[in-house]
Design an enzyme around this catalytic site. Structure first.
Site, mmCIF file in Angstrom:
data_model
loop_
_atom_site.group_PDB
_atom_site.id
_atom_site.type_symbol
_atom_site.label_atom_id
_atom_site.label_comp_id
_atom_site.label_asym_id
_atom_site.label_seq_id
_atom_site.Cartn_x
_atom_site.Cartn_y
_atom_site.Cartn_z
ATOM 1 N N ARG B 96 30.946 -23.556 -74.415
ATOM 2 C CA ARG B 96 31.198 -23.680 -75.702
ATOM 3 C C ARG B 96 32.041 -25.004 -76.049
ATOM 4 O O ARG B 96 31.627 -25.661 -76.896
ATOM 5 C CB ARG B 96 31.887 -22.515 -76.276
ATOM 6 C CG ARG B 96 31.999 -22.447 -77.998
ATOM 7 C CD ARG B 96 32.922 -23.228 -78.541
ATOM 8 N NE ARG B 96 34.153 -22.748 -78.278
ATOM 9 C CZ ARG B 96 35.187 -23.553 -77.898
ATOM 10 N NH1 ARG B 96 35.152 -24.967 -78.120
ATOM 11 N NH2 ARG B 96 36.373 -22.944 -77.371
ATOM 12 N N GLY B 143 50.888 -34.373 -77.510
ATOM 13 C CA GLY B 143 50.124 -33.158 -77.287
ATOM 14 C C GLY B 143 49.999 -32.638 -79.025
ATOM 15 O O GLY B 143 49.280 -33.053 -79.628
ATOM 16 N N GLY B 350 39.905 -2.288 -63.542
ATOM 17 C CA GLY B 350 40.504 -2.198 -62.353
ATOM 18 C C GLY B 350 40.546 -3.135 -61.324
ATOM 19 O O GLY B 350 40.307 -4.384 -61.685
ATOM 20 N N GLU B 374 43.373 -27.600 -79.128
ATOM 21 C CA GLU B 374 43.048 -27.758 -80.582
ATOM 22 C C GLU B 374 43.853 -26.882 -81.382
ATOM 23 O O GLU B 374 43.769 -26.293 -82.393
ATOM 24 C CB GLU B 374 41.874 -26.993 -80.827
ATOM 25 C CG GLU B 374 40.671 -27.462 -79.871
ATOM 26 C CD GLU B 374 39.953 -28.787 -80.668
ATOM 27 O OE1 GLU B 374 40.415 -28.839 -81.813
ATOM 28 O OE2 GLU B 374 39.276 -29.514 -79.945
#
Lengths: 249, 395
Positions: B96, B143, B350, B374
């Site tokens: 994506r 950033g 598990g 983002e």
């Protein structure tokens, strides 16, 4: 090449099926419907044949209610040129459906009419060959490979333990099997273009069928498997169970 | 066209989608099932982006799918675009991310801030996958505060010279073109930030993969170095204008991420339900225990809430009234709930849950990046705080 593809809207093969209140039909609530997977081989073959020929027309026919328009548009999104919906409630009787399809395609000048070998909802294998019979055309069923040359089709069918090769003149009716091709996914542009392609809705009256569905039942739940052990040590117990519990030996 | 993953629809969400929107989603879902799921676990272990899928994704139209057809794109509405992101992230956040960067961070700025010539030159090539793009905004020391960036673009007689370093750049090492943001004026003047189209073959441009990632392992993350990179005049995106331009790109990408979070959450929920029903412990499926049912109920509830929140966001985007703050809320909520669901699903699985054969732990690790990039979760909290109170707490 002018090619017709006959398409049926069926429940998704992964859908959880519930029998409806009448005991004779499935409850459609919450069930996703898709183009019959075997019909997708027919769509792909029609598209590939047209692309190979560089010209021609592909037309998809479907018989059913308004919801079948969405199924037709899936075929249009994959690349089929136009669609025809024979609008009716549908019938469990393959002969009646074949009659309506044959009437609609008669005189349209198709070189090839393609079906899936069966519809996964009723597993009847009937409508393709019956339509061919009504149209007086040759029919080869469960085709896993085909080639067309000089107005004749050579088709391979997978039969028990081997392959049968048949040939017939065009026009012809073929029913398509898995292995014939790998159906393409519709591209995003194809999905957007599908709603602009022609889709004729033609109401049809079906003749009274001679088959009546009395009831539908889900298969019994499969009981759990049993592991009796591992390796050679487990063999005596396995034989004992096969003989005395399953009673197959 | 049938997929083994059937999504999550507890509230007849599908009835709010158009036929095309459903068709788009189902197509991408089938593609992910057939092409990505068989290889993603191994790609993740190898730390390899599945490059072989780039042409298929282009062919089907995944890049910049909500941009106009005249530039070779599919011209979808934003809900259909969002559903593509949902389905891709159901597979893996790295895939994506690839599509998000190509569409929302490279094609979008060329479409929004580029000249007509730049649009007609670049968009069809990016849509077809002939060119792969990356987006150079973040720097080692800038950033969450991109307005402070120190990459410079000096105007010369015949063009521009760029100098600087970019970091955490998705697709950086495989990109053929980078959108680089640089200051054209004083280093304290964020209004002088402009965007540049930089072919990565330009002398002075180098990139290097960032190694040692424990998240987004099926995605390339790189550093970009620009050392006296000479560009012609027309490398400038003429309508880019200050820090708001790259922030507009981020709004586009975050919108897709909001949908992506739902996809990752659905994948983990689906795996948890299926595992819970099949895993026998104390002679019955673990899903037959109250503790796992509470887990599953919490997961389902959060997914359903996120679906409706995000659908409305998409409808607002389609009518043109969506605000960046609304996107912040959806990105923050959806990625956070996806992180929680991935972790709970992994626990429900598990010991098996730590294997790459299952998907929840991969999603769990990926989503830590998605939570951070983002706009970090915390920054989106502060953006909402500002929207609520009018008081800016991050400066």
């Amino acid at each position: 090449m002018k090619i017709a593809v006959c398409l049926k809207r069926v429940p998704d093969t992964t859908a959880k099926i519930v029998v409806g209140g009448d005991g004779k039909s499935i409850d459609e609530a919450g069930v996703k419907f898709v183009p019959n997977p075997f019909d997708e081989y027919a769509i792909e073959e029609a598209l590939a044949l047209k692309e190979k020929a560089g010209a021609g027309e592909t037309v998809v026919y479907s018989l059913g209610g308004d919801s079948s328009q969405e199924t037709i548009r899936t075929a249009l999104a994959m690349g089929i040129d136009r669609g025809v919906l024979l609008k009716t409630e549908g019938s469990a009787d393959g002969l009646v459906v074949a009659r309506a399809l044959a009437d609609a395609m008669e005189g349209e000048g198709f070189d090839l009419i393609l079906f899936g070998k069966l519809a996964v909802d009723d597993n009847n294998y009937q409508v393709g060959p019956m339509t061919a019979e009504f149209l007086g055309l040759p029919c080869v069923t469960t085709v896993a490979h085909l080639s067309i040359e000089d107005g004749a089709v050579t088709a391979e069918r997978e039969i028990e333990g081997g392959v049968e090769v048949s040939t017939c003149r065009l026009p012809a009716v073929l029913t398509c099997d898995k292995g014939l091709n790998e159906p393409r996914l519709p591209k995003l542009k194809g999905i957007m273009a599908a709603k602009k392609k022609p889709l004729d809705v033609k109401p049809v009256e079906l003749a009274a069928g001679s088959i009546e569905v009395l009831g539908l039942e889900l298969p019994p739940a499969r009981s759990e498997g049993k592991i009796v052990g591992e390796g050679p040590d487990a063999v005596p117990e396995l034989i004992n169970l096969l003989r005395n519990e399953a009673k197959v030996l | 066209m049938s997929s083994t993953f059937s999504g999550v629809d507890f509230y007849n969400f599908d009835s709010l989608l158009s036929e095309e929107e459903r068709a788009v989603r189902d197509m991408v879902r089938t593609w992910v099932d057939e092409n990505l799921m068989p290889i993603i676990g191994q790609c993740y272990i190898e730390g390899r982006f599945p490059k072989e899928l780039i042409p298929q994704m282009a062919e089907l139209g995944f890049y910049g799918a909500n941009l106009p057809e005249e530039y070779g794109c599919a011209g979808l509405n934003n809900v259909a675009y969002g559903l593509i992101m949902q389905e891709l992230e159901r597979g893996d956040s790295g895939i994506r991310s690839f599509a998000s960067v190509q569409g929302a961070l490279v094609m979008y700025p060329i479409h929004a801030f580029g000249s007509e010539e730049q649009r007609t030159t670049w968009l069809p090539r990016l849509a077809s996958g002939e060119d792969i793009g990356c987006f150079g905004l973040t720097e080692p020391d800038f950033g969450s505060n991109p307005a402070g960036l120190i990459t410079t673009a000096k105007e010369t007689d015949d063009g521009w010279v760029l100098n600087g370093t970019k970091m955490w750049i998705t697709n950086g090492s495989q990109a053929t073109v980078a959108i680089v943001w640089a200051k054209t004026g004083d280093i304290d003047d964020s209004s002088s930030i402009r965007g540049f189209i930089v072919p990565t073959g330009t002398p002075g441009f180098t990139s290097k993969d960032q190694k040692g990632k424990l998240s987004l392992r099926a995605s390339d993350t790189s550093e970009l170095h620009l050392e006296d990179v000479h560009l012609p005049q027309d490398a400038l995106l003429p309508d880019s204008d200050g820090i708001k331009s790259p922030l507009m790109c981020l709004t586009q990408a975050r919108y897709g991420i909001a949908w992506g979070g739902i996809g990752a959450a659905m994948a983990c929920y689906d795996e948890a339900v299926s595992y819970g029903l099949n895993r026998i412990m104390f002679d019955k499926p673990i899903a037959h225990t109250q503790i796992q049912q509470v887990r599953l109920a919490d997961m389902l509830t959060e997914i359903v809430k996120a679906q409706f929140l995000t659908l409305q966001l998409g409808r607002l985007k389609d009518i043109g009234t969506m605000t960046p703050e609304q996107v912040s809320l959806a990105k923050r909520n959806n990625v956070n709930m996806a992180c929680d669901i991935a972790r709970e699903a992994r626990r429900l699985l598990g010991a098996n849950g730590i294997l790459a054969e299952y998907h929840s732990m991969r999603h769990m690790a990926n989503l830590e990046s998605v939570y951070t990039y983002e706009g970090t979760h915390d920054m989106h909290s502060l953006i909402l705080g500002l929207a609520i109170t009018g008081k800016q707490a991050f400066r």
